[in-house]
Structure formats: C-alpha cells, structure tokens
Design an enzyme around this catalytic site. Sequence first.
Site, PDB file in Angstrom:
ATOM      1  CB  SER A 159      -0.880  -0.035   1.198  1.00 12.26           C
ATOM      2  OG  SER A 159      -2.052   0.924   0.892  1.00 12.26           O
ATOM      3  CG  HIS A 366      -5.661  -2.464   0.912  1.00 14.30           C
ATOM      4  ND1 HIS A 366      -5.114  -2.088  -0.252  1.00 14.30           N
ATOM      5  CD2 HIS A 366      -4.910  -1.719   1.806  1.00 14.30           C
ATOM      6  CE1 HIS A 366      -4.212  -1.280  -0.098  1.00 14.30           C
ATOM      7  NE2 HIS A 366      -4.057  -0.839   1.041  1.00 14.30           N
TER       8      HIS A 366
END
Length: 400
Positions: A159, A366
Amino acid sequence: MSLCVYAFLRRVKKEGISTFLPALVRKYGYPLEEHRVTTADGYILTVHRIPHGRDAVNGTVERPVVFIMHGLMSSSADWVLMGPNKGLAYILAEEGFDVWLGNARGTRYSRQHVKLNPDSGAEFWNFSWDEIGNIDLPTMIDYALDKANKKRLHYIGHSQGTTSFWVMCSLRPDYNQKIISMNALAPVAYLTHNKCPLINQLAPFSTVFEKLSKVIGVGEILPITNSKIMRWAGEKLCSDNALFQEVCTDIVFLIGGWNSLEFNRTMLPVILAHTPAGASIRQFAHYGQVAHSDTFRRFNHLSYWNYKIYGTWDPPLYDLSQVKAPVFLRYSLSDPLAHIDDVKRLAKELGNLKAKTSIPMTSFSHLDFIWGIDAKKLVYDHVIADMRRMEESLFIFHPV
C-alpha cells in the site's frame, strides 16, 4: 481466547507496547537487531533487522538483502504479528534473506526528532508520504546496504509502502540502480476508482482540512496516545467470545475490504495492540488530493507555497516512467483502495514493469496481503520465486 493470544496480552501488560516487537521476535527464536538512523531533516527512524532464520548456522551464509516497507497507519510489526510460517519477515529469513523492516517517520517506532516534539504542536507532522519516499526510504535503504555491505537489495512494499517507492524512484532516480526487484503488494498510485468511503467523502476537502488542522495545532491522525485504549478494546471487546468481536471485524473490513474467509478473528487483540501505529493528517490529505485530482502528484500546498517549494504554481506530477527498477505488481479484485483500473493505469506508466498479477481469490482484499490466512500460499511464495529468479539472472543468489 487462544493460548498464543493470551500469552501475547500478558506480555504486552508486563513489558509495554514499545518493547513488544523485539520481545516477540526473539521469543520465537529469531535474532533481531534495532537500528536508529537520522534523516537529513532530523527524523530519527528505527529499522528492525532479522539477519537470518532460527538456525544459527545460516547466520554465517552470505544472504541477499530484502527491505520491507509497511502501509499507512502501520509499522514493521505488520510483518511479524502473524507468527512463524505466517509473517512475511519470518518466512523470508528462513528462505535465506537478510530481512530489514522499515518504519516511516511518525510511526510508533520512528516517533523522534532531533529538535521537534511529536506531542507538542503540529510542526513534527508537517510531512506526507512525499517526504517518506523522498527522504526516509533512501536514508534507510542506504543504511541497510552499508551495514550489510551490499550494493543492491530487494524491496517489498504494501500500500503506502508502494506509493513511497514510486516517489523515491521518481524524485531520486539514481536509487533505481540499488533495487534488484520491487514487489508491490496492493500497489497504490492513482485513486480515481477507489471504493473507500472515507477517502471519497473527504477528498474534495482534503487541502482545507489539512490547513485547518495546522491552525489549531493538530498534525497527527488518531494520536498514538490512544494505544492503551486500542489494546484495551482488543482484549475486552474484540477477543474470542467477546460480545463486540463481530463489530471489530466489520470496522477492519470497512477500511480494508470484506473477506471473512481470510481474516483470523482470534488475532484481533494482537492487531489492535499495534494498529493504528501513527500517521500525519497530511498523509491522508495527500491521498485525498490524488483521488480528487485524478493525478499522481506532489502535495498541493496551494499556489504561493507551491511556487516557493517546487518552483511551479501547481504541484508537479510524479514521473512514473522514471521508475526503472524491475517491478512486480500484485493486486486483488476486491481491493477497495488499489482498484484494478488504477493498477492498470499505474502499470502502463511504470518504466520497467516485469509482471502484473492478480491474486487467484476473488475475495482477497487490501489487508489480506499482510494478515490473510493464506497470504503465504497466495502471495509470499510467489514473491520469493520472483526474487530468486531475479537473483539467478544476476548470478548473485546464495541459497541456504
């Protein structure tokens, strides 16, 4: 509550959160080093190192260096929380790598400055992931290479750990030469198609919100002083058989995407004892600007300050074609932050894309890249295979 989580909670109460990561790593029989490095602008960063696996013999073998960088609101703890055979740092150490875990400025382990106080005013927090990529990453990478006596290393980012890498290679392209391979997990550059409600609601007001926060002297999002509350919530409200465990899980899913199949609820007390790990309001505001502007560019300080800092009235774009290091993108179809359309756009602009791979589980999301039950099988084993191939192509891999 499982015995491992119960033991963890007792250790946290006894030793305190700041000493937990080293204590946990050593508890499992792994060597751990803590290194302090100071950036050119005075931030004191902690870098954790696991130089080899549990077998002391392989500590004498020459090992390739891998540097791992966490995401937003996270820290080096991400890579060890799940324990041996699950945490990426342990897996890499056993696979023959010299593992270095970075901590960006403002996180729990890098919350110091030669002059500024993070708990007094907002000056300490005048940074976004632009500074993390432009200053922190090069500083930590140079330090790791120097200590390991190497010229190049592998990089793995999750990320924001990918965002800061694009920043580094765009603004300081000489660092491309120091990277053997870059594995980007849930890669984030563009956010045009993201499905995160928080980002999309705040995006149009990001700049104003950030400026107002500075006026009132607030620079940190969810101050780290709340860590005791998070630990208490994890233990009392989110542990196995607790009344609100399902609510805790839903909050995690709201941020990182829904995937109940890959999330081990028993580990919630462990996760909440370390996350959130600290971040500036400007980091969030910068992502909001990216989402609102449909661009990947430097932080918008507004016209006069942009000209003073950048020499242009508008913030310059990051030139992704300057990212010449070999990049492997790994994304998931259910990721609300690294949306497939934004990943495709990123892939087209990178200067040296080696592969773009979708995780073969439609519900993978995620946070599963760091906490997923099957992350080793679905992600880490393939990352290691890519690194080995890159090593072999350079004739420098030393198997253990």
